[in-house]
Design an enzyme around this catalytic site. Sequence first.
Site, PDB file in Angstrom:
ATOM      1  N   LYS A 109     -24.603 -37.520 -32.553  1.00 43.10           N
ATOM      2  CA  LYS A 109     -25.842 -38.118 -33.066  1.00 43.10           C
ATOM      3  C   LYS A 109     -25.519 -39.373 -33.877  1.00 43.10           C
ATOM      4  CE  LYS A 109     -28.534 -35.268 -31.057  1.00 43.10           C
ATOM      5  NZ  LYS A 109     -29.272 -35.734 -29.873  1.00 43.10           N
TER       6      LYS A 109
ATOM      7  N   TYR B 144     -21.065 -32.089 -32.100  1.00 38.34           N
ATOM      8  CA  TYR B 144     -22.504 -32.302 -31.866  1.00 38.34           C
ATOM      9  C   TYR B 144     -23.055 -33.325 -32.861  1.00 38.34           C
ATOM     10  CZ  TYR B 144     -27.459 -31.695 -32.664  1.00 38.34           C
ATOM     11  OH  TYR B 144     -28.788 -31.950 -32.896  1.00 38.34           O
TER      12      TYR B 144
ATOM     13  N   SER C 261     -30.792 -36.534 -35.694  1.00 41.51           N
ATOM     14  CA  SER C 261     -30.845 -35.302 -36.489  1.00 41.51           C
ATOM     15  C   SER C 261     -30.488 -35.574 -37.945  1.00 41.51           C
ATOM     16  CB  SER C 261     -29.830 -34.316 -35.896  1.00 41.51           C
ATOM     17  OG  SER C 261     -29.616 -33.245 -36.780  1.00 41.51           O
TER      18      SER C 261
HETATM   19  N1  UFG Z   1     -29.654 -18.612 -40.539  1.00 35.81           N
HETATM   20  C1  UFG Z   1     -29.514 -17.281 -40.874  1.00 35.81           C
HETATM   21  N2  UFG Z   1     -29.407 -16.382 -39.857  1.00 35.81           N
HETATM   22  C2  UFG Z   1     -29.436 -16.734 -38.544  1.00 35.81           C
HETATM   23  C3  UFG Z   1     -29.573 -18.107 -38.223  1.00 35.81           C
HETATM   24  C4  UFG Z   1     -29.682 -19.014 -39.248  1.00 35.81           C
HETATM   25  O1  UFG Z   1     -29.484 -16.921 -42.045  1.00 35.81           O
HETATM   26  O2  UFG Z   1     -29.307 -15.868 -37.678  1.00 35.81           O
HETATM   27  C5  UFG Z   1     -29.799 -19.594 -41.628  1.00 35.81           C
HETATM   28  C6  UFG Z   1     -28.706 -20.646 -41.602  1.00 35.81           C
HETATM   29  O3  UFG Z   1     -27.560 -20.189 -42.297  1.00 35.81           O
HETATM   30  C7  UFG Z   1     -29.409 -21.825 -42.264  1.00 35.81           C
HETATM   31  C8  UFG Z   1     -30.865 -21.653 -41.845  1.00 35.81           C
HETATM   32  O4  UFG Z   1     -30.995 -20.289 -41.455  1.00 35.81           O
HETATM   33  O5  UFG Z   1     -29.337 -21.695 -43.648  1.00 35.81           O
HETATM   34  C9  UFG Z   1     -31.266 -22.528 -40.681  1.00 35.81           C
HETATM   35  O6  UFG Z   1     -30.326 -22.360 -39.631  1.00 35.81           O
HETATM   36  P1  UFG Z   1     -30.567 -22.934 -38.166  1.00 35.81           P
HETATM   37  O7  UFG Z   1     -29.388 -22.562 -37.336  1.00 35.81           O
HETATM   38  O8  UFG Z   1     -31.916 -22.550 -37.681  1.00 35.81           O
HETATM   39  O9  UFG Z   1     -30.626 -24.506 -38.403  1.00 35.81           O
HETATM   40  P2  UFG Z   1     -29.517 -25.472 -39.024  1.00 35.81           P
HETATM   41  O10 UFG Z   1     -30.148 -26.103 -40.207  1.00 35.81           O
HETATM   42  O11 UFG Z   1     -28.206 -24.841 -39.197  1.00 35.81           O
HETATM   43  O12 UFG Z   1     -29.322 -26.467 -37.800  1.00 35.81           O
HETATM   44  C10 UFG Z   1     -30.330 -27.310 -37.397  1.00 35.81           C
HETATM   45  C11 UFG Z   1     -30.209 -27.614 -35.902  1.00 35.81           C
HETATM   46  C12 UFG Z   1     -28.992 -28.408 -35.622  1.00 35.81           C
HETATM   47  C13 UFG Z   1     -28.893 -29.579 -36.540  1.00 35.81           C
HETATM   48  C14 UFG Z   1     -29.007 -29.153 -37.966  1.00 35.81           C
HETATM   49  C15 UFG Z   1     -29.046 -30.309 -38.898  1.00 35.81           C
HETATM   50  O13 UFG Z   1     -30.174 -26.417 -35.160  1.00 35.81           O
HETATM   51  O14 UFG Z   1     -29.083 -28.878 -34.299  1.00 35.81           O
HETATM   52  O15 UFG Z   1     -30.222 -28.455 -38.151  1.00 35.81           O
HETATM   53  O16 UFG Z   1     -28.842 -29.883 -40.203  1.00 35.81           O
HETATM   54  F1  UFG Z   1     -27.713 -30.221 -36.389  1.00 35.81           F
END
Ligand code: UFG
Length: 338
Positions: free
Chosen positions: A154, A150, A125
């Site tokens: 990785k 988590y 990741s």
């Molecule tokens: N977000 C919102 N509202 C939500 C969910 C997410 O605004 O309900 C925002 C988050 O704050 C972030 C973006 O959307 O800015 C993406 O969020 P995600 O949860 O979809 O993805 P992340 O980038 O946080 O996480 C993903 C994977 C993880 C991994 C990570 C690596 O889900 O497994 O990328 O950066 F570790």
Amino acid sequence: MKIVVTGGLGFIGSHVVVELQQKGFEVVIIDNLSNADKNVLNGIAEITGITPVFEELDLRDKDSVVDFFSRYTKIDGVIHFAASKAVGESVENPLLYYENNLNTLVYVLQEMQKKENANFIFSSSCTVYGQADIMPITENAPVKPAESPYGNTKQIGEEIIKDVCNVTPSLKAIALRYFNPIGAHKSAIIGELPIGTPQNLVPYIMQTATGQREQLSVFGDDYPTPDGTAIRDYIHVVDLAKAHVVALEKLLKNDMQSNFDFFNIGTGKGSSVIKVVNTFKKVTGTNLNYKIVARRKGDVVEAYANTTKAKSILGWQTELTLEDALADAWRWEQKISS
Ligand code: UFG
């Protein structure tokens, strides 16, 4: 060529199985069904015309792993997805994550180490980079201390593989550092099946648009980005799946400079949360109820990939757009929620 796909009934695993079968690989899926539905097998069969072999087993049970590899002696490669992936849950229950994500890896590698020739692909990741200082992120960016157990699994997982490859010339491995996988197969026969309340942006958008959730919370609009919301690199799961096939082919051709390497797998383009919301509305013609709330703890400001290494060494790049991914995710969501 026979390929084992652990976690092959999950979101990314199932799309990889489809791409492998469509390229003529024979697939054996291992899954313990802890976060996957057995019906996905039928979906894979419907798309490809082939039902893969399925072994329901738990890789945390070392005896089962040993037994599996003693029954399947002719295996050309292993693609290892089986792992837990919820950042928040890993903070609550770190040992679950170390056991699920690392014990299983060790047991599988122990069996691969016994083989005359073994090829291994690891699901890593972009979380290993944390908040990288320079965008887009190249593979030379330093690995930062993990923000969660988590993320740590990785990082440690990659280190374990590197150390084993160092002393095992017969083992070749590639770690793929995914950015943000989204979307679904264009047939709408397989896709993401979040259990409970989705933690990720796109599944939450989908469930809000179908009315299962009242409102999307946008976590923070005060980031130092053009519209104030955080930026990620959203990649269509089918493009991501194809990256696994080309990486595997690279290993099978014995065409690597060293027996362990890692690649960023993203589109190279950053999109803000608001951009994703607006693109969703435009592509689907559906309204989306959202509100801005405080930042989510642990989120980085921005993360998008420099994809030069994957392009030049693997000859892989994305073909699908954010619009394609959101349209496909929406078609899938409408099917599962109807
Ligand atoms: N977000 C919102 N509202 C939500 C969910 C997410 O605004 O309900 C925002 C988050 O704050 C972030 C973006 O959307 O800015 C993406 O969020 P995600 O949860 O979809 O993805 P992340 O980038 O946080 O996480 C993903 C994977 C993880 C991994 C990570 C690596 O889900 O497994 O990328 O950066 F570790």
